[in-house]
Scaffold this motif. Structure first.
Motif, PDB file in Angstrom:
ATOM      1  N   ASN A   1      15.014  34.234  60.841  1.00 24.97           N
ATOM      2  CA  ASN A   1      14.955  35.205  61.931  1.00 24.97           C
ATOM      3  C   ASN A   1      14.879  34.518  63.295  1.00 24.97           C
ATOM      4  O   ASN A   1      14.998  35.171  64.329  1.00 24.97           O
ATOM      5  CB  ASN A   1      13.742  36.124  61.755  1.00 24.97           C
ATOM      6  CG  ASN A   1      13.871  37.008  60.534  1.00 24.97           C
ATOM      7  OD1 ASN A   1      14.980  37.417  60.170  1.00 24.97           O
ATOM      8  ND2 ASN A   1      12.755  37.299  59.889  1.00 24.97           N
ATOM      9  N   LEU A   2      14.662  33.210  63.294  1.00 28.86           N
ATOM     10  CA  LEU A   2      14.579  32.440  64.530  1.00 28.86           C
ATOM     11  C   LEU A   2      15.827  31.585  64.690  1.00 28.86           C
ATOM     12  O   LEU A   2      16.408  31.133  63.703  1.00 28.86           O
ATOM     13  CB  LEU A   2      13.348  31.524  64.516  1.00 28.86           C
ATOM     14  CG  LEU A   2      11.972  32.179  64.380  1.00 28.86           C
ATOM     15  CD1 LEU A   2      10.901  31.098  64.261  1.00 28.86           C
ATOM     16  CD2 LEU A   2      11.682  33.084  65.565  1.00 28.86           C
ATOM     17  N   THR A   3      16.237  31.350  65.933  1.00 25.99           N
ATOM     18  CA  THR A   3      17.338  30.428  66.175  1.00 25.99           C
ATOM     19  C   THR A   3      16.824  28.997  66.023  1.00 25.99           C
ATOM     20  O   THR A   3      15.610  28.742  66.076  1.00 25.99           O
ATOM     21  CB  THR A   3      17.912  30.609  67.586  1.00 25.99           C
ATOM     22  OG1 THR A   3      16.926  30.196  68.544  1.00 25.99           O
ATOM     23  CG2 THR A   3      18.305  32.055  67.834  1.00 25.99           C
ATOM     24  N   SER A   4      17.755  28.070  65.857  1.00 25.27           N
ATOM     25  CA  SER A   4      17.348  26.672  65.720  1.00 25.27           C
ATOM     26  C   SER A   4      16.646  26.178  66.988  1.00 25.27           C
ATOM     27  O   SER A   4      15.713  25.381  66.928  1.00 25.27           O
ATOM     28  CB  SER A   4      18.564  25.793  65.414  1.00 25.27           C
ATOM     29  OG  SER A   4      19.550  25.940  66.416  1.00 25.27           O
TER      30      SER A   4
ATOM     31  N   GLN B   1       7.640  27.624  55.570  1.00 31.02           N
ATOM     32  CA  GLN B   1       7.331  28.943  55.014  1.00 31.02           C
ATOM     33  C   GLN B   1       7.508  30.059  56.042  1.00 31.02           C
ATOM     34  O   GLN B   1       7.936  31.153  55.696  1.00 31.02           O
ATOM     35  CB  GLN B   1       5.896  28.952  54.485  1.00 31.02           C
ATOM     36  CG  GLN B   1       5.704  28.037  53.292  1.00 31.02           C
ATOM     37  CD  GLN B   1       4.283  28.064  52.762  1.00 31.02           C
ATOM     38  OE1 GLN B   1       3.333  28.119  53.537  1.00 31.02           O
ATOM     39  NE2 GLN B   1       4.135  28.029  51.460  1.00 31.02           N
ATOM     40  N   GLY B   2       7.207  29.773  57.319  1.00 33.20           N
ATOM     41  CA  GLY B   2       7.281  30.814  58.339  1.00 33.20           C
ATOM     42  C   GLY B   2       8.674  31.051  58.880  1.00 33.20           C
ATOM     43  O   GLY B   2       9.109  32.194  59.017  1.00 33.20           O
ATOM     44  N   SER B   3       9.412  29.970  59.130  1.00 34.40           N
ATOM     45  CA  SER B   3      10.729  30.123  59.734  1.00 34.40           C
ATOM     46  C   SER B   3      11.771  30.670  58.778  1.00 34.40           C
ATOM     47  O   SER B   3      12.737  31.313  59.181  1.00 34.40           O
ATOM     48  CB  SER B   3      11.218  28.766  60.276  1.00 34.40           C
ATOM     49  OG  SER B   3      10.339  28.283  61.260  1.00 34.40           O
ATOM     50  N   PHE B   4      11.597  30.409  57.473  1.00 36.79           N
ATOM     51  CA  PHE B   4      12.620  30.789  56.521  1.00 36.79           C
ATOM     52  C   PHE B   4      12.113  31.795  55.484  1.00 36.79           C
ATOM     53  O   PHE B   4      12.645  31.905  54.400  1.00 36.79           O
ATOM     54  CB  PHE B   4      13.160  29.547  55.806  1.00 36.79           C
ATOM     55  CG  PHE B   4      13.693  28.527  56.763  1.00 36.79           C
ATOM     56  CD1 PHE B   4      12.900  27.462  57.162  1.00 36.79           C
ATOM     57  CD2 PHE B   4      14.967  28.639  57.283  1.00 36.79           C
ATOM     58  CE1 PHE B   4      13.373  26.525  58.059  1.00 36.79           C
ATOM     59  CE2 PHE B   4      15.454  27.704  58.182  1.00 36.79           C
ATOM     60  CZ  PHE B   4      14.656  26.645  58.566  1.00 36.79           C
TER      61      PHE B   4
END
Length: 410
Positions: free
Chosen positions: A149-152, A195-198
């Motif tokens: 849900n976040l960009t790189s 765990q949070g970013s993906f």
């Protein structure tokens, strides 16, 4: 053939960079910079106008951000997975920041006093650095078919903010011991991002099965006496400082952070005991053992550490120093350890890690009969943390008891 003499501008920029790192921007005067560069102060003003224009030139001319980030990404991009990329990038970032902690603290803490053009230059450098790293992270994410849900760029910016925040707190505050050491922080940080970013993607299961294995709390893995003895022999061959370093690691059980903050005045030799005063992190006194894993290394007044200190001709207060006679940094200490252990392997077939010296010391103290409460006082660790060491000590004691029984029957 002698190398060409540097230009006046180059010498001023180099001198300013050194002094900003040593004293901070606010405390550095233009007169001091001029003297360091061996020019007249008027020459400095003619070239730059004032100190903050000189600082701007330092930031722009040295290409700090570009050089730093390119080097970091080259190492991190060689990794096979996003998990390894993040781990390597975070580790190398902290290693690099640690090479000039005073300069970093000065730039971060004093930037509110800088002219707008200086702050714009800093912002531009950080923005370009984040974009550069984000490009490589995006490629790594694509290779593993991951979604987020976040960009790189958002991931990299969050990661950088946490790394700079950790570094600033760790290098500016005393007694902050939420993480046992830098590796513990990095493990927690990478786990959080994985765990949070993906979350919600196929990567969640991949984290559970692979990456989390790398960042789970480390098990106790003390080193056998034969390997420790080999380490001492290697250190003695390398030099007095290396010999003293290994002696302190296994004789006092200090962490890397505690060792790099040791000063000569912290070494207290008394008639019956050699004591190290720990003023970094949890303040306490720790005895420096004469006996380590069955071998004696001198006496309270004559041992590898006292030999090293007596051989010193410099006035640097730090106990362990680098080639420039400055206090040794954590990366430099790790490099020495790697050289010492280059030809050694643990029973698990892995190169020994420096953290295992502390684990070995804790277990040896318990094997000698020390109570957990007393070991907690000496180590600065909670009793709950030491429970796993007590279990390992009982395991070793059981093995020794079994060996003695076997010897009686033979």
């Amino acid at each position: 053939m002698s190398s060409p003499r540097k230009s006046t501008k180059a010498r001023l920029i180099e001198a300013a960079l050194d002094l900003f790192a040593e004293r901070g921007v606010t405390e550095t005067t233009t007169k001091a910079v001029a003297e360091r560069a061996q020019v007249n102060e008027v020459t400095l003003f003619r070239n730059f106008g004032n100190k903050y224009r000189l600082l701007l030139a330092v930031i722009q001319d040295s290409a700090v951000f570009a050089k730093l980030v390119h080097a970091l990404v080259e190492q991190a991009n060689a990794k096979d997975s996003v998990a390894d990329f993040l781990q390597e990038y975070a580790q190398e970032s902290l290693n690099t920041l640690d090479k000039a902690p005073d300069l970093v603290r000065s730039i971060v803490g004093e930037s509110g006093n800088y002219p707008i053009e200086n702050r714009l230059a800093l912002g531009k450098g950080l923005d370009e650095a984040s974009r550069y790293v984000a490009g490589y992270l995006e490629e790594a994410i694509a290779k593993e078919n991951l979604t987020s849900n976040l960009t790189s760029e958002q991931i990299v910016n969050l990661l950088n903010f946490m790394l700079i925040g950790y570094f600033t707190i760790q290098s500016s505050c005393e007694g902050y011991t939420l993480w046992e050491d830098q590796n513990d922080f990095l493990d927690s940080l990478v786990t959080l991002f994985l765990q949070g970013s993906f979350a919600g993607s196929d990567f969640t299961s991949a984290v559970t099965e692979t990456s989390i294995v790398k960042v789970k709390p480390k098990e106790v893995a003390d080193l056998p006496a034969s390997l420790v003895r080999s380490l001492f022999r290697n250190a003695k061959k390398m030099g007095k400082q290396e010999y003293a370093l290994v002696y302190v690691l296994f004789g006092a059980g200090l962490s890397v952070s505690e060792i790099i903050h040791l000063e000569r005045s912290h070494s207290v030799v008394e008639p019956q005991q050699h004591i190290l005063q720990i003023n970094y992190g949890i303040e306490r006194q720790v005895p420096l053992n004469q006996w380590v894993m069955g071998f004696r290394y001198g006496s309270t007044s004559t041992n590898p550490l006292t030999y090293w200190l007596k051989s010193r001709k410099d006035e640097q207060p730090a106990i362990f120093i680098n080639d420039a006679s400055n206090a040794i940094s954590e990366p430099e200490l790790q490099t020495i350890w790697q050289e010492l252990t280059a030809d050694l392997l643990t029973p698990q077939g892995q190169p020994p890690m420096i953290e295992q010296a502390r684990q070995t010391w804790c277990i040896e103290m318990l094997m000698k009969g020390m109570e957990l409460e007393d070991l907690s006082i000496l180590s600065g660790m909670e009793i709950k943390q030491l429970q796993k060491y007590a279990l390992r000590a009982r395991n070793k004691a059981a093995l020794e008891a079994a060996a003695k029984l076997d010897q009686k029957k033979s």
